[in-house]
Write a protein that holds these residues in place. Structure first.
Motif, PDB file in Angstrom:
ATOM      1  N   MET A   1      41.970  74.333 112.895  1.00  0.00           N
ATOM      2  CA  MET A   1      42.594  73.544 111.831  1.00  0.00           C
ATOM      3  C   MET A   1      42.287  74.059 110.430  1.00  0.00           C
ATOM      4  O   MET A   1      43.050  73.832 109.495  1.00  0.00           O
ATOM      5  N   ASP A   2      41.170  74.769 110.283  1.00  0.00           N
ATOM      6  CA  ASP A   2      40.817  75.302 108.972  1.00  0.00           C
ATOM      7  C   ASP A   2      41.263  76.751 108.785  1.00  0.00           C
ATOM      8  O   ASP A   2      40.950  77.370 107.762  1.00  0.00           O
ATOM      9  N   ALA A   3      41.979  77.291 109.742  1.00  0.00           N
ATOM     10  CA  ALA A   3      42.401  78.688 109.658  1.00  0.00           C
ATOM     11  C   ALA A   3      43.389  78.889 108.510  1.00  0.00           C
ATOM     12  O   ALA A   3      44.307  78.085 108.306  1.00  0.00           O
ATOM     13  N   GLU A   4      43.198  79.978 107.761  1.00  0.00           N
ATOM     14  CA  GLU A   4      44.110  80.327 106.677  1.00  0.00           C
ATOM     15  C   GLU A   4      45.052  81.459 107.063  1.00  0.00           C
ATOM     16  O   GLU A   4      46.173  81.538 106.550  1.00  0.00           O
ATOM     17  N   THR A   5      44.602  82.322 107.943  1.00  0.00           N
ATOM     18  CA  THR A   5      45.445  83.443 108.388  1.00  0.00           C
ATOM     19  C   THR A   5      45.593  83.398 109.897  1.00  0.00           C
ATOM     20  O   THR A   5      44.647  83.068 110.626  1.00  0.00           O
TER      21      THR A   5
ATOM     22  N   GLU B   1      50.002  74.034 120.607  1.00  0.00           N
ATOM     23  CA  GLU B   1      48.721  73.712 119.973  1.00  0.00           C
ATOM     24  C   GLU B   1      48.708  74.159 118.512  1.00  0.00           C
ATOM     25  O   GLU B   1      48.093  73.501 117.654  1.00  0.00           O
ATOM     26  N   TYR B   2      49.383  75.261 118.232  1.00  0.00           N
ATOM     27  CA  TYR B   2      49.493  75.709 116.832  1.00  0.00           C
ATOM     28  C   TYR B   2      50.165  74.647 115.973  1.00  0.00           C
ATOM     29  O   TYR B   2      49.721  74.377 114.846  1.00  0.00           O
ATOM     30  N   ARG B   3      51.222  74.031 116.502  1.00  0.00           N
ATOM     31  CA  ARG B   3      51.924  72.990 115.746  1.00  0.00           C
ATOM     32  C   ARG B   3      51.001  71.816 115.440  1.00  0.00           C
ATOM     33  O   ARG B   3      51.102  71.175 114.380  1.00  0.00           O
ATOM     34  N   ILE B   4      50.095  71.536 116.349  1.00  0.00           N
ATOM     35  CA  ILE B   4      49.122  70.463 116.118  1.00  0.00           C
ATOM     36  C   ILE B   4      48.117  70.888 115.058  1.00  0.00           C
ATOM     37  O   ILE B   4      47.778  70.133 114.138  1.00  0.00           O
ATOM     38  N   ALA B   5      47.624  72.124 115.159  1.00  0.00           N
ATOM     39  CA  ALA B   5      46.596  72.608 114.237  1.00  0.00           C
ATOM     40  C   ALA B   5      47.070  72.629 112.793  1.00  0.00           C
ATOM     41  O   ALA B   5      46.285  72.385 111.867  1.00  0.00           O
ATOM     42  N   ILE B   6      48.364  72.905 112.559  1.00  0.00           N
ATOM     43  CA  ILE B   6      48.871  72.965 111.182  1.00  0.00           C
ATOM     44  C   ILE B   6      49.430  71.627 110.725  1.00  0.00           C
ATOM     45  O   ILE B   6      49.962  71.522 109.621  1.00  0.00           O
ATOM     46  N   GLY B   7      49.317  70.605 111.578  1.00  0.00           N
ATOM     47  CA  GLY B   7      49.692  69.253 111.178  1.00  0.00           C
ATOM     48  C   GLY B   7      51.125  68.861 111.429  1.00  0.00           C
ATOM     49  O   GLY B   7      51.556  67.780 111.004  1.00  0.00           O
ATOM     50  N   GLU B   8      51.890  69.691 112.120  1.00  0.00           N
ATOM     51  CA  GLU B   8      53.284  69.349 112.395  1.00  0.00           C
ATOM     52  C   GLU B   8      53.425  68.360 113.537  1.00  0.00           C
ATOM     53  O   GLU B   8      54.442  67.669 113.643  1.00  0.00           O
ATOM     54  N   LYS B   9      52.425  68.304 114.407  1.00  0.00           N
ATOM     55  CA  LYS B   9      52.444  67.374 115.534  1.00  0.00           C
ATOM     56  C   LYS B   9      51.104  66.672 115.623  1.00  0.00           C
ATOM     57  O   LYS B   9      50.073  67.218 115.203  1.00  0.00           O
ATOM     58  N   PRO B  10      51.074  65.452 116.185  1.00  0.00           N
ATOM     59  CA  PRO B  10      49.803  64.742 116.337  1.00  0.00           C
ATOM     60  C   PRO B  10      48.971  65.333 117.465  1.00  0.00           C
ATOM     61  O   PRO B  10      49.491  66.015 118.356  1.00  0.00           O
ATOM     62  N   LEU B  11      47.681  65.074 117.438  1.00  0.00           N
ATOM     63  CA  LEU B  11      46.782  65.593 118.455  1.00  0.00           C
ATOM     64  C   LEU B  11      47.180  65.111 119.846  1.00  0.00           C
ATOM     65  O   LEU B  11      47.000  65.827 120.841  1.00  0.00           O
ATOM     66  N   GLU B  12      47.762  63.920 119.918  1.00  0.00           N
ATOM     67  CA  GLU B  12      48.163  63.356 121.204  1.00  0.00           C
ATOM     68  C   GLU B  12      49.311  64.128 121.849  1.00  0.00           C
ATOM     69  O   GLU B  12      49.618  63.937 123.031  1.00  0.00           O
ATOM     70  N   ALA B  13      49.937  65.015 121.089  1.00  0.00           N
ATOM     71  CA  ALA B  13      51.064  65.799 121.624  1.00  0.00           C
ATOM     72  C   ALA B  13      50.606  67.009 122.417  1.00  0.00           C
ATOM     73  O   ALA B  13      51.447  67.754 122.937  1.00  0.00           O
ATOM     74  N   LEU B  14      49.314  67.214 122.540  1.00  0.00           N
ATOM     75  CA  LEU B  14      48.807  68.376 123.268  1.00  0.00           C
ATOM     76  C   LEU B  14      49.284  68.356 124.712  1.00  0.00           C
ATOM     77  O   LEU B  14      49.180  67.350 125.396  1.00  0.00           O
ATOM     78  N   GLU B  15      49.817  69.463 125.168  1.00  0.00           N
ATOM     79  CA  GLU B  15      50.312  69.574 126.532  1.00  0.00           C
ATOM     80  C   GLU B  15      50.122  70.991 127.036  1.00  0.00           C
ATOM     81  O   GLU B  15      49.841  71.908 126.274  1.00  0.00           O
TER      82      GLU B  15
END
Length: 351
Positions: A252-256, A329-343
């Motif tokens: 979640m804190d990744a910049e690159t 998971e990338y979409r979750i990490a950058i805030g586009e999806k909630p953590l509950e969307a992990l699949e």
């Protein structure tokens, strides 16, 4: 020059293939390969084996040479191979006959001979144990989904009949075009388990397939019946899910970001990779065939997104120094999806 029989490793059998635990014998279908060589007037034959069978490849090559004219050459692929999606395309291009051992066809091709190497391990005893220990009796719930891997597809009708004889309504389907057989699952595709049954019986070795199945279908009771290791248990994806949550949090804190596109013929998700890179100015598209931790070290990026085989992320994820995520998971990490969307990341389509 062919080696003498007494130079072979113990247990390396000619013609019938190899003998392992539970007296498994696998037929390499050498006569069919020899017939294809004659039909195509081939000069060069390429053989590709999965990782677990590579040590047997010289013996198979020797056995095949005995059936071929002296002027026909046989070459063995040294490329890593983990599935029918993982073909040595360079060797395919150079050979007149290309043989892929150990997996069922992902896509029909006149150029490729697939030899699936079915197991002859008896499945009835372990299926019976699964019914006794983990599957509801028909009076409580008669509906059972049935899935297995390519190695046990030769026993699929026997499994189905065994369940039906005991009063169960067996639900099966062929998931999509990535799957050759009805009831077949891959490490990246569990569409065949999308059936109208709350309990699913997985017959096969290992835990990865049923864990992925349980994660993709959390509403189902997934029972593992492993005929090779003689184990019956319930697939519990909780620990696996916790590992994936930890990887997402770490990223979640990744910049690159490095976005990996696989050049392997059956693993490329080009549109997915490009979509991620096009939407992030700090994401870089990286192409490679084999995705390993050492290959990524020198890039020095904060995190990676794997659009290649999902098992690179899930099996090898902890070995990478930086977080390795699936596209979802990338979409979750950058805030586009909630953590509950992990699949679970699955792969559909061929190439």
């Amino acid at each position: 020059m062919s080696r003498q029989a007494d130079d072979r490793p113990a247990g390396d059998l000619r013609d019938t293939g190899m003998s392992l635990k539970h007296d498994r014998e696998w037929d390499y279908e050498l006569e069919r390969i020899a017939a294809a060589v004659a039909e195509r007037d081939a000069d060069l034959v390429g053989l590709q084996f999965p990782e677990g069978l590579k040590r047997r490849s010289p013996g198979v090559a020797d056995d095949l040479r005995q059936r071929l004219p002296d002027d026909v050459a046989v070459t063995i692929s040294g490329q890593p191979c983990y599935g029918a999606c993982d073909l040595d395309t360079e060797l395919m291009r150079r050979t007149d006959v290309f043989v892929h051992f150990g997996h069922s066809p992902m896509k029909e091709s006149g150029q490729i001979i697939y030899v699936p190497l079915f197991s002859n391990v008896e499945v009835r005893p372990i299926v019976e144990r699964a019914l006794e220990d983990e599957i509801d009796v028909p009076e409580v719930d008669p509906d059972v989904g049935l899935v297995t891997t390519a190695q046990h597809m030769n026993k699929f009708d026997e499994m189905r009949a065994f369940l039906e004889d005991r009063g169960y309504a067996v639900h099966t389907r062929r998931g999509d075009e990535r799957l050759t057989h009805e009831g077949q699952v891959l490490g990246c595709n569990y569409a065949s388990a999308d059936v109208d049954a709350d309990q699913v019986l997985y017959v096969g070795g290992g835990k990865f397939h049923p864990l992925g199945l349980a994660m993709e279908h959390p509403d189902k009771h997934v029972v593992i019946a492993d005929p090779v290791n003689n184990v019956v248990e319930v697939a519990d994806a909780e620990r696996f899910v916790r590992q994936r949550y930890a990887a997402v949090h770490a990223a979640m804190d990744a910049e690159t970001w490095g976005v990996i596109f696989s050049t392997k013929i059956g693993q490329g998700r080009w549109e997915t990779a490009r979509e991620i890179v096009d939407g992030n100015d700090d994401a870089y598209l990286i192409t490679m065939d084999e995705v390993t931790p050492d290959r990524l070290t020198n890039f020095g990026l904060d995190a990676y997104v794997n659009t290649a085989c999902p098992r690179v992320t899930t099996d090898d994820g902890p070995q990478f120094k930086q977080p390795m995520l699936t596209p979802g998971e990338y979409r979750i990490a950058i805030g586009e999806k909630p953590l509950e969307a992990l699949e679970f990341d699955t792969f559909h389509g061929t190439w």
